[in-house]
Design a protein around this motif. Structure first.
Motif, PDB file in Angstrom:
ATOM      1  N   ALA A 135       0.833  -1.292   0.035  1.00  0.00           N
ATOM      2  CA  ALA A 135       0.064   0.058  -0.022  1.00  0.00           C
ATOM      3  C   ALA A 135       0.921   1.228   0.031  1.00  0.00           C
ATOM      4  CB  ALA A 135      -1.142  -0.035   1.250  1.00  0.00           C
ATOM      5  N   VAL A 136       1.802   1.278   0.681  1.00  0.00           N
ATOM      6  CA  VAL A 136       2.785   2.495   0.764  1.00  0.00           C
ATOM      7  C   VAL A 136       3.427   2.711  -0.720  1.00  0.00           C
ATOM      8  CG1 VAL A 136       5.131   3.376   1.749  1.00  0.00           C
ATOM      9  CG2 VAL A 136       3.280   2.243   3.107  1.00  0.00           C
ATOM     10  N   ARG A 137       4.150   1.400  -1.200  1.00  0.00           N
ATOM     11  CA  ARG A 137       4.395   1.612  -2.642  1.00  0.00           C
ATOM     12  C   ARG A 137       3.573   2.129  -3.520  1.00  0.00           C
ATOM     13  NH1 ARG A 137       7.504  -4.299  -2.780  1.00  0.00           N
ATOM     14  NH2 ARG A 137       9.401  -3.696  -1.855  1.00  0.00           N
ATOM     15  N   GLU A 138       2.218   1.839  -3.558  1.00  0.00           N
ATOM     16  CA  GLU A 138       1.294   2.258  -4.316  1.00  0.00           C
ATOM     17  C   GLU A 138       0.797   3.749  -4.028  1.00  0.00           C
ATOM     18  OE1 GLU A 138      -3.584   1.209  -6.020  1.00  0.00           O
ATOM     19  OE2 GLU A 138      -2.228  -0.060  -4.386  1.00  0.00           O
ATOM     20  N   LYS A 139       0.787   3.928  -2.826  1.00  0.00           N
ATOM     21  CA  LYS A 139       0.312   5.598  -2.539  1.00  0.00           C
ATOM     22  C   LYS A 139       1.630   6.462  -3.005  1.00  0.00           C
ATOM     23  CE  LYS A 139      -1.005   8.437   1.214  1.00  0.00           C
ATOM     24  NZ  LYS A 139      -2.446   8.871   0.305  1.00  0.00           N
TER      25      LYS A 139
ATOM     26  N   ASP B  73       0.023   4.756  18.428  1.00  0.00           N
ATOM     27  CA  ASP B  73      -1.277   4.472  17.973  1.00  0.00           C
ATOM     28  C   ASP B  73      -1.539   2.956  17.470  1.00  0.00           C
ATOM     29  OD1 ASP B  73      -2.277   6.922  18.301  1.00  0.00           O
ATOM     30  OD2 ASP B  73      -1.695   7.945  16.298  1.00  0.00           O
ATOM     31  N   PHE B  74      -2.666   2.645  17.024  1.00  0.00           N
ATOM     32  CA  PHE B  74      -2.773   1.140  16.715  1.00  0.00           C
ATOM     33  C   PHE B  74      -3.766   1.223  15.558  1.00  0.00           C
ATOM     34  CE2 PHE B  74      -1.808   0.860  21.239  1.00  0.00           C
ATOM     35  CZ  PHE B  74      -0.989  -0.318  21.098  1.00  0.00           C
ATOM     36  N   SER B  75      -3.610   0.173  14.609  1.00  0.00           N
ATOM     37  CA  SER B  75      -4.380   0.177  13.486  1.00  0.00           C
ATOM     38  C   SER B  75      -5.841  -0.803  13.983  1.00  0.00           C
ATOM     39  CB  SER B  75      -3.743  -0.965  12.721  1.00  0.00           C
ATOM     40  OG  SER B  75      -3.713  -2.367  13.293  1.00  0.00           O
ATOM     41  N   VAL B  76      -6.692  -0.728  13.096  1.00  0.00           N
ATOM     42  CA  VAL B  76      -7.871  -1.618  13.540  1.00  0.00           C
ATOM     43  C   VAL B  76      -7.448  -2.883  13.836  1.00  0.00           C
ATOM     44  CG1 VAL B  76      -9.414  -0.368  11.848  1.00  0.00           C
ATOM     45  CG2 VAL B  76      -8.163  -2.295  11.012  1.00  0.00           C
ATOM     46  N   SER B  77      -7.990  -3.658  14.767  1.00  0.00           N
ATOM     47  CA  SER B  77      -7.578  -4.964  15.315  1.00  0.00           C
ATOM     48  C   SER B  77      -7.796  -6.025  14.275  1.00  0.00           C
ATOM     49  CB  SER B  77      -8.323  -5.280  16.441  1.00  0.00           C
ATOM     50  OG  SER B  77      -8.446  -4.077  17.519  1.00  0.00           O
ATOM     51  N   TYR B  78      -6.883  -7.133  14.473  1.00  0.00           N
ATOM     52  CA  TYR B  78      -6.957  -8.326  13.346  1.00  0.00           C
ATOM     53  C   TYR B  78      -6.916  -9.665  14.030  1.00  0.00           C
ATOM     54  CZ  TYR B  78      -2.016  -8.068  14.262  1.00  0.00           C
ATOM     55  OH  TYR B  78      -0.628  -8.190  14.965  1.00  0.00           O
ATOM     56  N   TYR B  79      -7.092  -9.521  15.197  1.00  0.00           N
ATOM     57  CA  TYR B  79      -7.076 -10.890  16.083  1.00  0.00           C
ATOM     58  C   TYR B  79      -7.704 -10.247  17.608  1.00  0.00           C
ATOM     59  CZ  TYR B  79      -6.112 -15.394  18.405  1.00  0.00           C
ATOM     60  OH  TYR B  79      -6.372 -16.612  18.897  1.00  0.00           O
ATOM     61  N   LEU B  80      -8.501 -11.461  18.005  1.00  0.00           N
ATOM     62  CA  LEU B  80      -9.114 -11.252  19.276  1.00  0.00           C
ATOM     63  C   LEU B  80      -8.645 -12.430  20.338  1.00  0.00           C
ATOM     64  CD1 LEU B  80     -12.734 -10.165  18.614  1.00  0.00           C
ATOM     65  CD2 LEU B  80     -10.898  -8.769  19.304  1.00  0.00           C
TER      66      LEU B  80
ATOM     67  N   LEU C  54      -3.795   5.034   6.294  1.00  0.00           N
ATOM     68  CA  LEU C  54      -3.387   3.977   5.061  1.00  0.00           C
ATOM     69  C   LEU C  54      -3.462   2.608   5.383  1.00  0.00           C
ATOM     70  CD1 LEU C  54      -2.410   3.629   2.058  1.00  0.00           C
ATOM     71  CD2 LEU C  54       0.110   3.885   3.056  1.00  0.00           C
ATOM     72  N   VAL C  55      -2.993   2.283   6.645  1.00  0.00           N
ATOM     73  CA  VAL C  55      -2.826   1.150   7.191  1.00  0.00           C
ATOM     74  C   VAL C  55      -4.267   0.559   7.593  1.00  0.00           C
ATOM     75  CG1 VAL C  55      -2.060  -0.527   9.366  1.00  0.00           C
ATOM     76  CG2 VAL C  55      -0.587   1.382   8.278  1.00  0.00           C
ATOM     77  N   ASP C  56      -5.164   1.325   8.109  1.00  0.00           N
ATOM     78  CA  ASP C  56      -6.601   0.956   8.321  1.00  0.00           C
ATOM     79  C   ASP C  56      -7.296   0.727   6.947  1.00  0.00           C
ATOM     80  OD1 ASP C  56      -6.080   1.289  11.239  1.00  0.00           O
ATOM     81  OD2 ASP C  56      -6.958   3.184  11.444  1.00  0.00           O
TER      82      ASP C  56
END
Length: 296
Positions: free
Chosen positions: A70-74, A119-126, A241-243
Motif C-alpha cells: 500500500a505504501v509503494r502504491e500510494k 497509535d494502533f491499527s484496526v484490530s486483526y485478532y481477538l 493508510l494502514v487501516d
C-alpha cells in the motif's frame, strides 16, 4: 519478489534515520525520502511473528507486507524496500516512540495505557485468556487458580488482566519470566502450576517446544483482547493508510484467508496446526472493523 533487509539478531538497534531537526512531518514522507520502511518483528511469537528460520514469518508479517504494498502504491515508489528490525516484549514500545521502527504487527494488545505512547491499527485478532497446564491437573476455570503458582512473561497485559478478572480475594502467586518460552517451560518443569497468556501465543509456544509434552491449553473466557499493529503516535496519514488496507482485506476475505493460513492450517516449518478456528466475535469484527482499545 519483495526486497527485504534483515537485521542480524545480534546487531545493534538502528538509530533514527534522520536528525530530529530535519525530520519529515510524516512517516510516509520519511519513507519516501529514505526509500525504506522499517518494521519490527518478534523472533519467537509463533504464529504471528517469528524467524522461519532466517526470515520473518507469521500473520503479522503477512500484514506488514500488505502495508508495504500500500505504501509503494500510494507513493508510486515500487522500489521502496522493507527493513526488518527485531523487537522484544521490553523494546517494542521504546523502538516505536524513538522512531526506530515505522510499524510492528505481532502480538500487541491495544490498551488505553499504551495509547499514550503509540497509535494502533484496526484490530486483526481477538485473543482469549488461557492457560497451559499439565494434563493431569484439574484446572478448568479461573477460580481453580486459587493458591496456585502462575507463570507469566514480563511486559505483557496478563498480570493486570488476572488481577482485574479475579479480584484481590482470590490468592495466587505470580512469577515473572523474561520470555513466554521460559514461562511455559516453568510449567513443563513443574516450577509453576499454570502459564497464563493468549490462546494463540500459548499454542505457538507449545509448537516451538517441539516435544510431546504433557501440557494442555485451558480457555478461561472473559473479554477478548484485541491484537493490532503498533503505529507512530499522532501520524494520522500513515494510520489511515494502514487501516484502509486492512479494512479492504477484511471486506474482500483476504484477511480471513491469512487468518486461516496461520491459525487453522499447519504452521509453516512446524508441520502442526494451532487448531484455532475463527471465533464469532472475530467474524463480527471483520464485518465492522474497529480500532477501539481493550476495556478491562
Amino acid at each position: 519478489m519483495k526486497k527485504m533487509l534483515l537485521l542480524s539478531t545480534l546487531g545493534f538497534m538502528i538509530s533514527p534515520l534522520i536528525n530530529a531537526q530535519e525530520a519529515p512531518s510524516s512517516r510516509l514522507e520519511r519513507i519516501e525520502t529514505t526509500g525504506i520502511m522499517v518494521a519490527g518483528y518478534r523472533e519467537t511469537s509463533v504464529p504471528f511473528s517469528y524467524l522461519d528460520p532466517y526470515a520473518p514469518a507469521g500473520m503479522g508479517v503477512d500484514l506488514t507486507f500488505k502495508v508495504l504494498d500500500a505504501v509503494r502504491e500510494k507513493l508510486n515508489r515500487p522500489d521502496i524496500q522493507l527493513r526488518w528490525n527485531p523487537v522484544t516484549l521490553s523494546t517494542r514500545l521504546p523502538m516505536m516512540t524513538s522512531n526506530t521502527i515505522d510499524i510492528n504487527c505481532a502480538t500487541d494488545t491495544h490498551t488505553k495505557e499504551r495509547e499514550a505512547l503509540v497509535d494502533f491499527s484496526v484490530s486483526y485478532y481477538l485473543s482469549e485468556l488461557s492457560g497451559a497446564v499439565r494434563s493431569d491437573r484439574l484446572i478448568n476455570s479461573l477460580q481453580d487458580l486459587a493458591g496456585l503458582k502462575i507463570s507469566v512473561a514480563r511486559n505483557t497485559t496478563t498480570t493486570e488482566l488476572l488481577q482485574e478478572t479475579l479480584g484481590k480475594d482470590l490468592p495466587f502467586t505470580v512469577t515473572y519470566y523474561p520470555t513466554n518460552r521460559q514461562a511455559l517451560k516453568a510449567v513443563h518443569d513443574e516450577e509453576a502450576d499454570v502459564y497464563i497468556n493468549s490462546d494463540a501465543i500459548i499454542g505457538g509456544e507449545l509448537l516451538r517446544m517441539n516435544s510431546n509434552s504433557n501440557l494442555k491449553i485451558v480457555g478461561f473466557g472473559g473479554e477478548p483482547e484485541p491484537f493490532a499493529c503498533m503505529l507512530p503516535k499522532g501520524d494520522q496519514e500513515f494510520k489511515a493508510l494502514v487501516d484502509e488496507t486492512f479494512v479492504k482485506m477484511m471486506q474482500s476475505g483476504e484477511m480471513t484467508a491469512i487468518y486461516n493460513r496461520w491459525l487453522v492450517n499447519p504452521v509453516h516449518n512446524y508441520g502442526a496446526s494451532l487448531h484455532i478456528p475463527m471465533s464469532h466475535q472475530l467474524e463480527l469484527l471483520y464485518q465492522s472493523p474497529s480500532d477501539q482499545a481493550f476495556v478491562k
